[in-house]
Design a protein around this motif. Structure first.
Motif, PDB file in Angstrom:
ATOM      1  N   GLU A  21       0.815  -1.216   0.000  1.00  0.00           N
ATOM      2  CA  GLU A  21       0.000   0.000   0.000  1.00  0.00           C
ATOM      3  C   GLU A  21       0.852   1.271   0.000  1.00  0.00           C
ATOM      4  O   GLU A  21       0.577   2.193  -0.772  1.00  0.00           O
ATOM      5  N   PRO A  22       1.925   1.360   0.821  1.00  0.00           N
ATOM      6  CA  PRO A  22       2.768   2.565   0.751  1.00  0.00           C
ATOM      7  C   PRO A  22       3.426   2.754  -0.621  1.00  0.00           C
ATOM      8  O   PRO A  22       3.548   3.877  -1.105  1.00  0.00           O
ATOM      9  N   SER A  26       2.810   5.934  -3.333  1.00  0.00           N
ATOM     10  CA  SER A  26       3.911   6.761  -3.827  1.00  0.00           C
ATOM     11  C   SER A  26       3.681   7.208  -5.271  1.00  0.00           C
ATOM     12  O   SER A  26       4.354   8.107  -5.750  1.00  0.00           O
ATOM     13  N   TYR A  27       2.722   6.586  -5.946  1.00  0.00           N
ATOM     14  CA  TYR A  27       2.395   6.958  -7.324  1.00  0.00           C
ATOM     15  C   TYR A  27       1.189   7.900  -7.405  1.00  0.00           C
ATOM     16  O   TYR A  27       0.732   8.236  -8.488  1.00  0.00           O
ATOM     17  N   ALA A  61       1.354   6.899 -13.776  1.00  0.00           N
ATOM     18  CA  ALA A  61       2.412   6.682 -14.768  1.00  0.00           C
ATOM     19  C   ALA A  61       3.520   5.851 -14.141  1.00  0.00           C
ATOM     20  O   ALA A  61       4.089   6.225 -13.121  1.00  0.00           O
ATOM     21  N   LEU A  62       3.788   4.740 -14.739  1.00  0.00           N
ATOM     22  CA  LEU A  62       4.883   3.870 -14.312  1.00  0.00           C
ATOM     23  C   LEU A  62       6.046   4.032 -15.281  1.00  0.00           C
ATOM     24  O   LEU A  62       5.846   4.409 -16.441  1.00  0.00           O
ATOM     25  N   PRO A  63       7.254   3.754 -14.828  1.00  0.00           N
ATOM     26  CA  PRO A  63       8.412   3.986 -15.698  1.00  0.00           C
ATOM     27  C   PRO A  63       8.511   2.992 -16.856  1.00  0.00           C
ATOM     28  O   PRO A  63       8.570   1.799 -16.654  1.00  0.00           O
ATOM     29  N   PRO A  91       2.370  11.019 -13.574  1.00  0.00           N
ATOM     30  CA  PRO A  91       3.275  10.730 -12.460  1.00  0.00           C
ATOM     31  C   PRO A  91       2.852  11.493 -11.206  1.00  0.00           C
ATOM     32  O   PRO A  91       2.003  12.390 -11.270  1.00  0.00           O
ATOM     33  N   PRO A  92       3.434  11.178 -10.053  1.00  0.00           N
ATOM     34  CA  PRO A  92       3.044  11.811  -8.791  1.00  0.00           C
ATOM     35  C   PRO A  92       3.123  13.335  -8.785  1.00  0.00           C
ATOM     36  O   PRO A  92       2.257  13.997  -8.246  1.00  0.00           O
TER      37      PRO A  92
END
Length: 118
Positions: A21-22, A26-27, A61-63, A91-92
């Motif tokens: 969950e953390p 973060s995203y 958004a993931l890398p 992204p975040p």
């Protein structure tokens, strides 16, 4: 590419399954900031392009491999699914100018699809 499996693969969404969950949080992003940018962009673009209806889905958004040389704030990417649907990966802490550009770009694709179907 309109079904869930294809979109999940396109935006790497299945990579969230093993995350804690953390790690997932973060995203996340500031929802009010993103909503404000999106509404402002839509208002500006609609001065030039017209839409009867527009659905915008926001995903994290993931890398991707090609993002490695860019700051995370520029990971925003999108896909115009059909004549009225846009999926944006954000992204975040997105660069607000790039986010506006990406949304306007995807809206441009949707407007062309609307014109070709009418």
């Amino acid at each position: 590419m309109q079904d869930w499996d294809q979109l999940a693969r396109r935006f790497q969404l299945l990579k969230f399954e093993p995350l804690s969950e953390p790690e997932i949080h973060s995203y996340s992003w500031n929802q009010e900031q993103i909503a404000s940018i999106i509404h402002e962009t839509i208002e500006n673009v609609e001065k030039y392009l017209h839409f009867q209806h527009l659905n915008i889905t926001i995903v994290p958004a993931l890398p991707f491999p090609w993002f490695q040389k860019y700051d995370q704030s520029l990971w925003t990417n999108g896909y115009a699914v059909g004549a009225t649907t846009i999926v944006l990966a954000i992204p975040p802490d997105p660069d607000p100018f790039f986010l506006r550009y990406m949304l306007a770009h995807e809206m441009h694709h949707d407007s062309r699809k609307i014109q070709s179907t009418t």
